[in-house]
Each structure stands twice: as C-alpha cells, then as structure tokens.
Enzyme design. Structure first.
Site, PDB file in Angstrom:
ATOM      1  CD  GLU A 134     -20.366 -34.115 -28.066  1.00  0.00           C
ATOM      2  OE1 GLU A 134     -20.670 -33.425 -27.074  1.00  0.00           O
ATOM      3  OE2 GLU A 134     -19.271 -34.653 -28.206  1.00  0.00           O
ATOM      4  CB  CYS A 191     -12.759 -26.648 -25.196  1.00  0.00           C
ATOM      5  SG  CYS A 191     -14.245 -27.036 -26.134  1.00  0.00           S
ATOM      6  CB  CYS A 227     -13.899 -26.092 -32.339  1.00  0.00           C
ATOM      7  SG  CYS A 227     -13.806 -24.333 -31.919  1.00  0.00           S
ATOM      8  CB  CYS A 270     -17.913 -28.063 -25.147  1.00  0.00           C
ATOM      9  SG  CYS A 270     -18.115 -27.252 -26.652  1.00  0.00           S
ATOM     10  CB  CYS A 291     -10.592 -23.161 -25.580  1.00  0.00           C
ATOM     11  SG  CYS A 291     -11.247 -21.693 -26.389  1.00  0.00           S
ATOM     12  CB  CYS A 320     -26.935 -27.007 -25.928  1.00  0.00           C
ATOM     13  SG  CYS A 320     -25.219 -26.565 -26.227  1.00  0.00           S
TER      14      CYS A 320
HETATM   15  N1  SAH Z   1     -17.081 -21.505 -29.243  1.00  0.00           N
HETATM   16  C1  SAH Z   1     -18.085 -20.906 -28.454  1.00  0.00           C
HETATM   17  C2  SAH Z   1     -19.256 -21.794 -28.128  1.00  0.00           C
HETATM   18  C3  SAH Z   1     -18.996 -23.223 -27.786  1.00  0.00           C
HETATM   19  S1  SAH Z   1     -18.294 -23.589 -26.225  1.00  0.00           S
HETATM   20  C4  SAH Z   1     -17.491 -20.286 -27.220  1.00  0.00           C
HETATM   21  O1  SAH Z   1     -16.277 -20.378 -27.037  1.00  0.00           O
HETATM   22  O2  SAH Z   1     -18.203 -19.647 -26.452  1.00  0.00           O
HETATM   23  C5  SAH Z   1     -19.573 -23.246 -25.064  1.00  0.00           C
HETATM   24  C6  SAH Z   1     -19.050 -22.881 -23.698  1.00  0.00           C
HETATM   25  O3  SAH Z   1     -18.537 -24.027 -23.014  1.00  0.00           O
HETATM   26  C7  SAH Z   1     -17.925 -21.874 -23.744  1.00  0.00           C
HETATM   27  O4  SAH Z   1     -18.078 -20.927 -22.728  1.00  0.00           O
HETATM   28  C8  SAH Z   1     -16.732 -22.746 -23.469  1.00  0.00           C
HETATM   29  O5  SAH Z   1     -15.650 -21.981 -23.038  1.00  0.00           O
HETATM   30  C9  SAH Z   1     -17.304 -23.695 -22.451  1.00  0.00           C
HETATM   31  N2  SAH Z   1     -16.529 -24.910 -22.214  1.00  0.00           N
HETATM   32  C10 SAH Z   1     -15.807 -25.643 -23.082  1.00  0.00           C
HETATM   33  N3  SAH Z   1     -15.221 -26.667 -22.472  1.00  0.00           N
HETATM   34  C11 SAH Z   1     -15.581 -26.607 -21.179  1.00  0.00           C
HETATM   35  C12 SAH Z   1     -15.301 -27.398 -20.038  1.00  0.00           C
HETATM   36  N4  SAH Z   1     -14.513 -28.465 -20.116  1.00  0.00           N
HETATM   37  N5  SAH Z   1     -15.854 -27.024 -18.858  1.00  0.00           N
HETATM   38  C13 SAH Z   1     -16.665 -25.934 -18.772  1.00  0.00           C
HETATM   39  N6  SAH Z   1     -16.972 -25.155 -19.817  1.00  0.00           N
HETATM   40  C14 SAH Z   1     -16.424 -25.490 -21.004  1.00  0.00           C
END
Ligand code: SAH
Length: 371
Positions: free
Chosen positions: A95, A122, A115, A356, A119, A108
C-alpha cells in the site's frame, strides 16, 4: 531480471551495451522513469525500433520498469488523501498513500510486504512478513503516485508543475528491518538529477530497533526519525508492541537521546491513542516524566522532541478502539502545558482504511470503492 528503478546508472549502461546500444540511453531512460513513465512507448526520445526492442526485453523478463502494478485506488471524500494498492511481480500486495497538503504532495511508502514486528493494533502485521521490498519497488511507489497526479491534472510527463515534496516511510513494514534497501531508496529519491526530494523532507518511522538507530544517525543524519512509542512505560508498551521486550524503554530512550546529540535534530515520537489503554491522565504524566528525563533543556521544556498524537484507527481484527477527540485534546494539552511539544495529527483518510495495512486486508471487502 534487472529492475530499472533498482539499478544505478552504471548497471543500466551495462545492460544497454550488452544489447548493442549506446551507454547514454541509460540516463535517458532513468530520467523518464523518475518523471513517472510507465512504459517505453512514452520515452519519446528513444527510436521506435529501440522502444520495441526494450518492450521485448520486458516480455522476456530481462528487465522491468519498477516491478509494481496498480490494483486499486481509493480516494477520501474530501480528495485530500488517496490510497493505492500495488501488486508486486511475485503476487504480494503493498500500500501507498498520497496526502495533498497546502505545502505540497507527500507520499507514504511501504518498505516491506507484510511485517514481522507484531504490534497488536496494526493491520500490516496480520499474516507476518512476506519479504523485503527492493529499493526499486519502494521508488516505484513514488513514481507511480507522481504519474497519477500528472495524469489527473493533464500534465505532460516532462511538466515540472507537480512534484513529490515529502516522503514518509510509514506504510507497511519496518524500515529499519530492511535498512540497506531503504537507504538505497533514500539515495535514489533524493538524487538532485532525479526526483530531488530533500533529505530533510524524508521521514523514517521505526518501532524502535535500537542497534539500527545508531546506524541511522551515522549514515542518514539529515533524514528525520520518528519513533513509534505508544506508551509511557514497559508494562503498557510490551502489551502493544512485542519489540519492547527486546528493546525496552530504558534501552530505547538512551538511543533516541544519542540520536539527538549526534545529529542535533529533533526526534518525533508517535503515540496512537487507544481508549483506556494508553490515554489516561496518569499516562500523560508518565510520558511527560519520561521525555523530560531524556530531552530536558535548561529552560525546563523537553527540547528536541515532539509528540505526534493520533487517535488509533480501529482495525476490526485487533479489538482496540481509538480515543475520542476530547480525550485526545486533554492528553495533548497536558503535554504542552508541561513543556513537551505535542500536536494531534490531522486524521486524513480514515474513510479509506488509511491506517497501515488496512487496504490490503479489505481487498476482498465488497464495500470498497474503486476509482
Ligand atoms: N514499522 C514502522 C513504520 C510503519 S507503521 C513503525 O512502527 O513506526 C507507521 C505508524 O503507524 C507507526 O507509528 C504505527 O505504530 C502506526 N500505526 C499502525 N497501526 C495503526 C493504527 N491502527 N492506528 C494508528 N496508528 C497506527
């Protein structure tokens, strides 16, 4: 297979020599690719015969022009945000998001297919890591978006009217888990003869792979760094982000402090507010204490850091809910009142699965609106 967006000029020159052509064709082709050309037919300063020859090489699988194809695109209701789903040559999907701000176009990009960081909030992590993206596959996301903008406005490929001003590496994947390819991508897009995106307009976001933060400061000192913090202490952070068990806060924060000392640059902390998980007043106080411990200036504020608050985008699979607006505002004002710079990030594109990895997951969902 030589992905022409992966290759440097020398490698493309070698390819042209191998097929009995002049070396300078390499620069011509590269320049078209960085302007958003999607096929050789559009490269009008190449002879028709050469263009056909190159098409033939693509068919044979010797070369490719980026290695991604557009599968879907969604536009937010106010048109400020567009999200693209691209297919890779091996069938994986990634994406990319275009955000149009007053100050210009920001893209972006994804750095990996899937990944492995896990998390819990995510969507990108569901299904795990498929593979790293190549530098060309990351670059192709930027050129494809640039092309989309030019087409929409009716500009020619050579037009300088529209460009990509900012890039954030915040799509699917952990960029510091694919460091070499991300670094090469940054070199490609910042090349003044190509897309010419300023290094200071590029941001890498990481969940906190500590050893790589040192390398990042050494090798990419002008690029912005954002850390996904999401919690003020290990107890909460470890339940949200498994990486915290490997690199807990007392290891992560000194690395961030070193980064700021080494580069003299401000560091951003991302904090996605999840209702009743990390958004209480006590947690705001905890965050203030934490950031002041590492970034306190003589005047008592937390100087070279900034907290980006964003209400968590709900992902059905995770069971977590975003905090409401009032909660987010209270959290933000507690930080700023205590001298910790913080803003609530404008939510763009919540209506198009902007968080994301969400589009990839909704591909089979019939309510998506293709454009
Ligand atoms: N892996 C990297 C970059 C990709 S995620 C990182 O962890 O920073 C980009 C950002 O989106 C990160 O801050 C991540 O924690 C956040 N993110 C992921 N899922 C999300 C969600 N459902 N709501 C808000 N932010 C989210």
């Amino acid at each position: 297979m030589l992905n022409l967006l992966d290759a440097d000029k020398k490698e493309i020159e070698c390819f042209f020599e191998a097929i009995g052509e002049k070396k300078f064709r390499a620069a011509q082709v590269q320049s078209w690719l960085y302007r958003g050309a999607m096929n050789f037919e559009e490269m009008t300063d190449l002879s028709k015969t050469l263009r056909r020859r190159l098409d033939e090489e693509v068919r044979k699988g010797t070369i490719s022009l980026g290695g991604i194809t557009r599968l879907a695109a969604l536009s937010s209701s106010d048109k400020s945000t567009e999200k693209f789903l691209f297919g890779l040559s091996d069938g994986n999907a990634i994406e990319t998001v275009l955000m149009r701000y007053k100050y210009g176009n920001s893209v972006c990009v994804s750095s990996q297919a899937g990944c492995r960081m896990g998390c819990v909030f995510c969507a990108s992590t569901i299904g795990g890591l498929k593979r790293n993206l190549t530098p060309g596959e990351i670059t192709a996301q930027v050129t494809a978006v640039l092309r989309h903008i030019k087409d929409e406005k009716g500009y020619s490929l050579s037009s300088k009217e529209e460009r990509i001003g900012h890039i954030v590496i915040m799509g699917t994947g952990e960029p510091l888990d694919n460091f070499d390819n991300v670094k090469r991508f940054i070199e490609i897009v910042s090349d003044p003869h190509g897309l010419a995106v300023g290094l200071r307009n590029i941001t890498v976001s990481t969940c906190g792979i500590v050893p790589m933060i040192g390398r990042f400061a050494e090798e990419l000192p002008q690029v912005n760094l954002a850390i996904s913090l999401h919690a003020p202490n290990n107890a909460v952070r470890s339940t949200l982000m498994p990486i915290n068990r490997k690199y807990p806060i007392e290891v992560l924060m000194p690395a961030c402090e070193d980064y700021v000392k080494k580069t003299g640059r401000r560091i951003t902390f991302e904090y996605a507010l999840a209702a009743d998980r990390n958004d209480t007043e006590q947690q705001a106080e905890g965050l203030i204490r934490l950031l002041k411990r590492y970034f306190r200036e003589k005047n008592g504020t937390a100087g070279l850091c900034h907290v980006n608050l964003i209400p968590l985008n709900k992902v059905e699979e995770t069971g977590l809910e975003g905090s409401d607006r009032r909660k987010a505002e209270t959290f933000c004002s507690l930080l700023t009142a205590a001298g910790v710079p913080a803003t609530i990030r404008r939510e763009m594109g919540a209506d198009i699965h902007a968080a994301c990895g969400q589009l990839r997951l909704s591909e089979n969902n019939p309510d998506k609106t293709n454009i």
